[in-house]
Design an enzyme around this catalytic site. Structure first.
Site, PDB file in Angstrom:
ATOM      1  N   GLU A 134     -10.094  -7.648  -1.894  1.00 10.19           N
ATOM      2  CA  GLU A 134     -10.162  -6.195  -2.068  1.00 10.19           C
ATOM      3  C   GLU A 134     -10.269  -5.833  -3.544  1.00 10.19           C
ATOM      4  O   GLU A 134     -10.989  -4.889  -3.911  1.00 10.19           O
ATOM      5  CB  GLU A 134      -8.936  -5.531  -1.450  1.00 10.19           C
ATOM      6  CG  GLU A 134      -8.975  -5.461   0.057  1.00 10.19           C
ATOM      7  CD  GLU A 134      -7.856  -4.614   0.638  1.00 10.19           C
ATOM      8  OE1 GLU A 134      -8.124  -3.865   1.590  1.00 10.19           O
ATOM      9  OE2 GLU A 134      -6.716  -4.714   0.153  1.00 10.19           O
ATOM     10  N   ASP A 163      -9.391  -1.287  -1.743  1.00 14.85           N
ATOM     11  CA  ASP A 163      -9.039  -0.951  -0.367  1.00 14.85           C
ATOM     12  C   ASP A 163      -9.769   0.311   0.080  1.00 14.85           C
ATOM     13  O   ASP A 163     -10.303   0.377   1.191  1.00 14.85           O
ATOM     14  CB  ASP A 163      -7.523  -0.767  -0.272  1.00 14.85           C
ATOM     15  CG  ASP A 163      -7.082  -0.319   1.117  1.00 14.85           C
ATOM     16  OD1 ASP A 163      -7.139  -1.131   2.053  1.00 14.85           O
ATOM     17  OD2 ASP A 163      -6.677   0.852   1.250  1.00 14.85           O
TER      18      ASP A 163
END
Length: 242
Positions: free
Chosen positions: A128, A56
């Protein structure tokens, strides 16, 4: 471990990503949902939650750097809006579907039976986690280049305000209301050298052409073909320039 890698199609996933991992266990971990090791404790596999946390941040910094450098005249508010769209779970899930990531996920039986393989949050988290795995395996610069290339067309569409106009999804929903068939996209022609390709695409339903379009990527050409089909079907206004 090799059996699990084959089950998850790790080598095929590397081909889709165009990255060969030095440590393939990182990629395996990235596609392992927490439900899988919970149901298979004997395999001693870790889930992807920590990698997703790392990925992220890698994604956010990569995208922020890219748009900051490319759009020097854009104010902070515009940059923030672009970044928010690009790193959203909706966008990430869409990008995961583009590479058919769902087929590689390791899910527990319960999660599988409740449709986890199609769930936006699971797809977004896995993507991610892959970004985090690339960062750990090959460093930030390689991860940033991968992310920038991966989102290149999306960034341009967000900039021009076209990104949320997902014509393929609109066409799919229209077709589902009127038929049990799915639109089929076919390449008509490929033009130009590898570094500057143009793809000409048509979209068919039951063998009948609904529309056609061209673009610098296959996905872009599919969107143009879907838009052309929607115009021809009278669902949206415009001129079919396909």
């Amino acid at each position: 471990m090799e059996d699990i890698m084959l089950k998850a199609g790790i080598y095929q996933l590397e081909e889709k990503l165009k990255i060969e991992f030095n440590d393939k266990s990182l990629l395996l971990k990235a596609i392992t949902h927490k439900s899988f090791p919970n149901e298979n404790p004997d395999l001693s596999l870790n889930n992807n939650e920590r990698l997703e946390f790392l990925g992220d941040s890698v994604l956010g910094l990569s995208i922020a750097t890219k748009i900051f450098e490319d759009y020097g005249e854009m104010p902070e508010g515009g940059l923030a809006k672009m970044r928010a769209i690009l790193v959203s779970s909706v966008t990430l899930a869409r990008k995961a579907r583009d590479i058919e990531l769902s087929g590689h996920l390791l899910l527990g039986r319960g999660e599988e039976m409740t449709g986890g393989r199609k769930r936006d949050s699971i797809l977004a988290d896995a993507l991610e986690a892959i970004f985090g795995a690339i960062y750990l395996d090959q460093g930030f610069e390689k991860a940033k280049r991968f992310i920038n290339d991966f989102f290149d067309e999306d960034i341009e569409l967000v900039k021009t305000g076209e990104y949320n106009k997902d014509f393929k999804t609109v066409l799919q929903e229209y077709v589902q209301q009127n038929s049990d068939k799915r639109p089929e996209y076919k390449i008509i022609e490929e033009l130009g050298p590898d570094h500057n390709k143009e793809f000409k695409m048509e979209v068919l339903l039951n063998g009948e052409r609904l529309g056609k379009g061209s673009g610098s990527t296959k996905k872009g050409a599919e969107q143009k073909a879907a838009k052309s089909a929607l115009i021809n079907l009278g669902e949206i206004e415009g001129r079919d320039g396909g």
